[in-house]
Design a protein around this motif. Structure first.
Motif, PDB file in Angstrom:
ATOM      1  N   ARG A  61      -5.505   4.964  -0.342  1.00  0.00           N
ATOM      2  CA  ARG A  61      -4.484   4.254  -1.104  1.00  0.00           C
ATOM      3  C   ARG A  61      -3.943   3.135  -0.217  1.00  0.00           C
ATOM      4  O   ARG A  61      -3.035   3.323   0.565  1.00  0.00           O
ATOM      5  N   THR A  72      -3.025  -1.180   0.009  1.00  0.00           N
ATOM      6  CA  THR A  72      -2.769  -2.368  -0.805  1.00  0.00           C
ATOM      7  C   THR A  72      -3.602  -3.544  -0.310  1.00  0.00           C
ATOM      8  O   THR A  72      -4.114  -3.536   0.811  1.00  0.00           O
ATOM      9  N   ASN A 129       0.282  -6.750  -3.676  1.00  0.00           N
ATOM     10  CA  ASN A 129       0.764  -5.363  -3.612  1.00  0.00           C
ATOM     11  C   ASN A 129      -0.056  -4.392  -4.452  1.00  0.00           C
ATOM     12  O   ASN A 129       0.310  -3.239  -4.593  1.00  0.00           O
ATOM     13  N   LEU A 145      -3.043  -1.853  -5.440  1.00  0.00           N
ATOM     14  CA  LEU A 145      -3.829  -0.894  -4.672  1.00  0.00           C
ATOM     15  C   LEU A 145      -5.312  -1.208  -4.805  1.00  0.00           C
ATOM     16  O   LEU A 145      -5.775  -1.658  -5.854  1.00  0.00           O
ATOM     17  N   THR A 188      -7.571  -0.288  -7.764  1.00  0.00           N
ATOM     18  CA  THR A 188      -7.303  -0.901  -9.072  1.00  0.00           C
ATOM     19  C   THR A 188      -7.960  -2.277  -9.192  1.00  0.00           C
ATOM     20  O   THR A 188      -7.851  -2.917 -10.224  1.00  0.00           O
ATOM     21  N   THR A 194       0.234   0.736 -10.869  1.00  0.00           N
ATOM     22  CA  THR A 194      -0.883   0.271 -10.061  1.00  0.00           C
ATOM     23  C   THR A 194      -0.414  -0.289  -8.719  1.00  0.00           C
ATOM     24  O   THR A 194      -1.207  -0.511  -7.840  1.00  0.00           O
ATOM     25  N   ARG A 195       0.867  -0.523  -8.600  1.00  0.00           N
ATOM     26  CA  ARG A 195       1.362  -0.978  -7.308  1.00  0.00           C
ATOM     27  C   ARG A 195       1.666   0.211  -6.425  1.00  0.00           C
ATOM     28  O   ARG A 195       2.041   1.263  -6.913  1.00  0.00           O
ATOM     29  N   SER A 196       1.543   0.007  -5.143  1.00  0.00           N
ATOM     30  CA  SER A 196       1.813   1.113  -4.247  1.00  0.00           C
ATOM     31  C   SER A 196       3.312   1.294  -4.092  1.00  0.00           C
ATOM     32  O   SER A 196       4.040   0.359  -3.823  1.00  0.00           O
ATOM     33  N   SER A 197       3.756   2.533  -4.239  1.00  0.00           N
ATOM     34  CA  SER A 197       5.169   2.810  -4.010  1.00  0.00           C
ATOM     35  C   SER A 197       5.479   2.673  -2.527  1.00  0.00           C
ATOM     36  O   SER A 197       6.613   2.501  -2.126  1.00  0.00           O
ATOM     37  N   ALA A 231       4.323   0.342  -0.510  1.00  0.00           N
ATOM     38  CA  ALA A 231       4.251  -1.005   0.041  1.00  0.00           C
ATOM     39  C   ALA A 231       5.598  -1.479   0.573  1.00  0.00           C
ATOM     40  O   ALA A 231       5.684  -2.083   1.629  1.00  0.00           O
ATOM     41  N   PHE A 258       0.103  10.322  -0.212  1.00  0.00           N
ATOM     42  CA  PHE A 258       0.661  10.013  -1.524  1.00  0.00           C
ATOM     43  C   PHE A 258       2.062   9.443  -1.412  1.00  0.00           C
ATOM     44  O   PHE A 258       2.465   8.600  -2.199  1.00  0.00           O
ATOM     45  N   SER A 293      -1.564   5.012   3.194  1.00  0.00           N
ATOM     46  CA  SER A 293      -2.605   5.341   4.171  1.00  0.00           C
ATOM     47  C   SER A 293      -2.413   4.689   5.532  1.00  0.00           C
ATOM     48  O   SER A 293      -3.188   4.929   6.438  1.00  0.00           O
ATOM     49  N   GLN A 294      -1.410   3.818   5.650  1.00  0.00           N
ATOM     50  CA  GLN A 294      -1.243   3.124   6.925  1.00  0.00           C
ATOM     51  C   GLN A 294      -0.695   4.069   7.982  1.00  0.00           C
ATOM     52  O   GLN A 294       0.352   4.688   7.795  1.00  0.00           O
ATOM     53  N   HIS A 306      -2.779   8.810 -11.629  1.00  0.00           N
ATOM     54  CA  HIS A 306      -2.523   7.480 -11.095  1.00  0.00           C
ATOM     55  C   HIS A 306      -3.684   6.610 -11.393  1.00  0.00           C
ATOM     56  O   HIS A 306      -4.201   5.905 -11.077  1.00  0.00           O
TER      57      HIS A 306
END
Ligand SMILES: Nc1ncnc2c1ncn2[C@@H]1O[C@H](COP(=O)(O)OP(=O)(O)OP(=O)(O)O)[C@@H](O)[C@H]1O
Ligand SMILES: [Mg+2]
Lengths: 254, 354
Positions: A90, A92, A133, A135, A138, B6-9, B11, B293, B297-298, B354
């Motif tokens: 996951r 970005t 931003n 992922l 997607t 679709t955006r990462s929470s 980020a 989650f 992943s960073q 997701h």
């Protein structure tokens, strides 16, 4: 920076995949690498990027033999966009592009504004800033390709190696990426399947069966004979009256 | 709404939350000390801590003080170290091998530890001079060494040096090595163990914090800190493996040495933990995924988050293992799997959505 290969040979399990490849790409030049499937384009690019060690011969960046440099030093000069590179993480778009800064960061160095600016510029260059931003999973195939190119640009390389970067791209983005690559003041080696696109490069090299069978200015290299001999197609070559460039029209497979 | 999904929470999540980690850890340690068959008030715990650490002189019941200092606190600290180490080992192996099922025991460590423990406890290796822990530690390293050699042999066979093949070779070698050592364990048990001994070994293998004392703390804390520091130091290298080993190499990571160093460090730390408390399952598999989650992943975020979550999870599991059945302490591995399996299922289902 000039990149050259001297008598480069590579083999796996005794099967030679690259044989005696000699190649010089001058500083700032855009060099197109063409050839049928399995002719050794990817293998050559991997050797040029230092991912595989040649069995014989050497790669020179400037005057430095590649094998004398540390991986990190290589990555500070050479960036590679692989033909396919996927992840299930996951992550970005912005984070992927930021990976390009890895060779310039150390463990104790914090992420700086300058790095941030470089990443932003790379996103703009590949027209992905509006998806920064999003992922990774997607994204469409072409969007992923553009992010990979953005990541390589964030590396601010002196030599950029691109393995079929236009693969998944729509025609507009194919042309814009090619234009971007040509405009870059750095040395670029790009493998392509679209021979008409390859005509736009400063020089073209033709791979066939692990050998570099011809290299030079596009018009001299992509001849009807070469298309028949190496690519197995009958083609006619026209001159476009608009800009006097050469256009290939492929008639049939041999 | 679609865009939100679709955006990462993660980020927008910076590193500002990091300051809560010591507070949460401390709270978990105090909870681990307070909760038990005889609950102990928090102020008593704080007084004992002040007496022991700051040389204060509060009046505290001697028995309470003994339970707190000698029994529960050391246990909670070791649980925290163990949770942190196993979870971090999971993060590292999953990142390097690009395999979501990688866990700290992948490299034959738990299998080797059980063989070592059984060899000492049942077969009488070392004639009483070796402890169960030392036997487990030696067994774990031996198994790891064999797995590495196997992986190396398998890998040099395929050529090309592509990272995918290397990762595959390590996983296959781990499976083969684990099977070998499990068979050895079974062999020794059937050959010479009594039913009672076998039960004892089983219990130990499922994870057991009962025997933990301060001597173990002095081993567990440095090992866990070492593991954490290695992960933090290499957080950017771990990120660089996002698209595989080749991509990492093209971004300047010296793949072989870095990957070797990270795997060996994690194997050592895991071996230390296994030798102290046995092979506690599921922590190393589930916690990293759960944290991905939440924080993404960073590794700059993932490593601290996983370290904290692993510690808190294992302290919590230990509390549950002590209070769930009154008068009996369940093996902690049972609890981690009982919580871990449904939690994992939940993550998978949510991940699908997701
Ligand atoms: N690691 C390897 N082991 C064995 N054979 C290999 C390996 N890597 C490449 N090859 C073989 O070497 C030849 C050249 O492969 P390469 O990937 O360089 O071709 P390519 O020109 O990039 O082809 P494409 O246009 O399909 O991308 C192929 O025949 C391939 O099967
Ligand atoms: Mg290719």
């Amino acid at each position: 920076m000039q990149l050259s290969a001297e008598q480069l040979t590579w083999a796996v399990h005794g099967t030679p995949l690259l044989v005696d490849v000699n190649l010089t790409v001058a500083s700032g030049q855009t060099f197109g690498l063409v050839g049928p499937n399995g002719s050794g384009k990817t293998s050559l690019l991997r050797l040029l990027a230092g991912l595989n060690k040649p069995k014989a011969g050497q790669v020179l960046i400037g005057n430095q033999p590649l094998h004398t440099l540390k991986q990190r030093a290589i990555a500070q000069s050479i960036a590679l966009v692989e033909q396919q590179a996927e992840t299930t993480d996951r992550i970005t778009v912005r984070e992927v592009v930021a990976l390009g800064r890895t060779p310039f960061l150390s463990a104790l160095q914090p992420w700086s504004d300058q790095n941030e600016a470089i990443v932003t510029q790379a996103l703009l260059d590949v027209d992905m800033q509006h998806m920064a931003n999003r992922l990774w999973h997607t994204l469409s195939g072409g969007e992923r390709q553009r992010v990979h190119i953005g990541r390589a640009l964030a590396q601010q390389p002196k030599v950029l190696l691109l393995d079929e970067p236009t693969n998944h791209l729509d025609i507009r983005h194919q042309l814009s990426i090619l234009k971007l690559v040509k405009q870059l003041p750095i040395t670029v080696i790009i493998s392509l399947h679209d021979l008409n696109h390859a005509m736009e490069c400063d020089h073209i090299g033709v791979m066939d069966g692990g050998r570099l069978v011809d290299a030079g200015p596009p018009k001299g290299v992509l001849t009807a004979f070469r298309l028949r001999q190496t690519f197995g197609v009958y083609a006619d070559i026209f001159t476009d009256p608009v800009d006097n460039s050469q256009v290939m029209r492929f008639r049939s497979a041999l | 709404m679609r865009i939100a999904l679709t955006r990462s929470s993660a980020a927008g999540l910076g590193l500002r939350w990091l300051w809560i980690t010591p507070i949460v850890l401390l709270a978990a340690l105090i909870a681990g000390t307070a909760i038990g068959e005889t609950p102990i008030p928090v102020d008593t715990i704080l007084k004992v801590l002040a007496n022991q650490l700051l040389g204060a002189d509060y009046a505290v019941d001697r028995i309470d003080a003994g339970i707190i200092w000698n029994y529960r606190l050391s246990r909670a600290v070791v649980a925290a170290c163990c949770g942190t180490s196993l979870a971090l080992a999971g993060v590292v192996l999953q990142a390097l091998l690009r395999n979501p099922l990688a866990d700290p025991y992948l490299m034959g460590i738990s299998a080797g530890a059980s063989t070592g423990a059984v060899a000492v406890a049942v077969a009488g290796l070392g004639a009483g001079a070796l402890s169960l822990s030392l036997g487990a530690f030696v067994g774990a390293l031996l198994a790891f060494g064999i797995v590495v050699m196997l992986a190396h042999a398998a890998n040099s066979g395929v050529g090309g040096g592509r990272g995918v093949q290397a990762a595959g070779a390590i996983i296959l070698a781990g499976i083969a090595g684990s099977q070998l050592f499990n068979a050895l364990t079974a062999f020794i048990i059937t050959k010479s163990a009594s039913a009672e001994q076998a039960r004892g070994i089983m219990f130990w293998l499922m994870g057991n914090l009962s025997g933990v004392r301060w001597a173990d703390v002095t081993l567990a804390v440095p090992a866990a800190l070492f593991g954490l520091l290695v992960c933090l130091w290499h957080r950017r290298s771990l990120d660089a493996f996002t698209f595989g080993a080749d991509s990492a190499a093209s971004m300047g990571i010296a793949v072989r040495p870095v990957r070797g160093m990270l795997i060996i460090s994690m194997a050592l730390v895991t071996a230390v933990m296994v030798s102290i408390v046995g092979a506690i399952g599921f922590v190393g598999l589930v916690i990293p995924h759960a944290m991905r989650f939440i924080v993404g992943s960073q590794h700059t975020r993932l490593v601290p988050a996983t370290a904290l979550a692993g510690a808190v999870f294992l302290i919590g599991s230990d509390i549950l293992s002590r209070i769930l059945v009154s008068g009996q302490v369940l093996p902690i591995g049972v609890i981690t799997s009982l919580i871990g399996a449904p939690a994992f299922a939940l993550i998978l289902v949510r991940g699908k959505r997701h």
